[in-house]
Design an enzyme around this catalytic site. Structure first.
Site, PDB file in Angstrom:
ATOM      1  N   CYS A   1      -5.294   1.385   6.775  1.00 62.06           N
ATOM      2  CA  CYS A   1      -6.055   0.190   7.145  1.00 62.06           C
ATOM      3  C   CYS A   1      -5.503  -0.417   8.429  1.00 62.06           C
ATOM      4  O   CYS A   1      -4.324  -0.292   8.739  1.00 62.06           O
ATOM      5  CB  CYS A   1      -6.046  -0.832   6.006  1.00 62.06           C
ATOM      6  SG  CYS A   1      -4.423  -1.483   5.581  1.00 62.06           S
TER       7      CYS A   1
ATOM      8  N   HIS B   1       0.836  -1.200   0.000  1.00 67.52           N
ATOM      9  CA  HIS B   1       0.000   0.000   0.000  1.00 67.52           C
ATOM     10  C   HIS B   1       0.872   1.251   0.000  1.00 67.52           C
ATOM     11  O   HIS B   1       2.072   1.197   0.278  1.00 67.52           O
ATOM     12  CB  HIS B   1      -0.922  -0.005   1.215  1.00 67.52           C
ATOM     13  CG  HIS B   1      -1.995  -1.038   1.139  1.00 67.52           C
ATOM     14  ND1 HIS B   1      -2.970  -1.158   2.090  1.00 67.52           N
ATOM     15  CD2 HIS B   1      -2.265  -1.996   0.211  1.00 67.52           C
ATOM     16  CE1 HIS B   1      -3.793  -2.136   1.773  1.00 67.52           C
ATOM     17  NE2 HIS B   1      -3.377  -2.670   0.633  1.00 67.52           N
TER      18      HIS B   1
ATOM     19  N   CYS C   1      -1.626  -1.323   7.365  1.00 68.10           N
ATOM     20  CA  CYS C   1      -0.761  -0.145   7.248  1.00 68.10           C
ATOM     21  C   CYS C   1      -0.505   0.498   8.603  1.00 68.10           C
ATOM     22  O   CYS C   1       0.552   1.091   8.816  1.00 68.10           O
ATOM     23  CB  CYS C   1      -1.375   0.866   6.287  1.00 68.10           C
ATOM     24  SG  CYS C   1      -1.357   0.259   4.593  1.00 68.10           S
TER      25      CYS C   1
ATOM     26  N   GLU D   1       1.169   3.826   1.969  1.00 69.99           N
ATOM     27  CA  GLU D   1       1.838   4.179   3.216  1.00 69.99           C
ATOM     28  C   GLU D   1       3.099   3.344   3.414  1.00 69.99           C
ATOM     29  O   GLU D   1       4.164   3.866   3.749  1.00 69.99           O
ATOM     30  CB  GLU D   1       0.932   3.953   4.431  1.00 69.99           C
ATOM     31  CG  GLU D   1      -0.372   4.681   4.392  1.00 69.99           C
ATOM     32  CD  GLU D   1      -1.506   3.854   3.811  1.00 69.99           C
ATOM     33  OE1 GLU D   1      -1.356   3.307   2.694  1.00 69.99           O
ATOM     34  OE2 GLU D   1      -2.562   3.775   4.461  1.00 69.99           O
TER      35      GLU D   1
END
Length: 145
Positions: free
Chosen positions: A73, A48, A82, A50
């Site tokens: 998330c 992701h 994350c 991040e």
């Protein structure tokens, strides 16, 4: 540098990639007014935004601010949460473009960060742009597709 500028950079990054069925997300790690890491969600199953931005920032993320277009998330899917990456990085502040409408997240990511002592706030000036970035995905979530 104006914090809105960092969020707008994250929004521009978020427009890249083909993450479907996941949302478009961009992230910027800034420290002392300087960008030290960037990322976007490139494709489903990949890291992701991040996680990519924090990995690229490395140790420079410690004490920095993470600007992310969507609430991080806090659940396991194809990738780890994350929130775990944010906490491991030592980031002191997270600025979120918009809350995650996914019922598995919805406020849980921000709350988990706050409980761990990370300052969390929303970039109200960019809320419309951040919501537009995930509009198609948010509609699919609402329709449970």
């Amino acid at each position: 540098m104006d914090p809105v500028i960092f969020m707008r950079i994250a929004l521009e990054l978020g427009r890249q990639g083909t993450p479907a069925p996941n949302p478009h997300v961009g992230a910027v790690v800034a420290r002392g007014g300087e960008i030290v890491g960037v990322g976007h969600h490139e494709r489903a199953g990949a890291a992701h935004a991040e996680a990519l931005a924090l990995a690229r920032a490395g140790e420079r993320a410690r004490g920095a601010t993470l600007y992310v277009t969507l609430e991080p998330c806090n659940h396991h899917g194809r990738t780890p949460p994350c929130v775990a990456a944010v906490l491991a990085s030592g980031v002191r502040r997270v600025v979120i473009g918009c809350p995650d409408p996914n019922p598995h997240v919805l406020g849980g990511g921000a709350e988990a960060l706050r409980r761990a002592g990370v300052e969390v706030c929303y970039a109200d000036a960019c809320l419309g742009e951040a919501a537009a970035l995930i509009a198609e995905w948010a509609e699919a979530i609402a329709a449970r597709r």
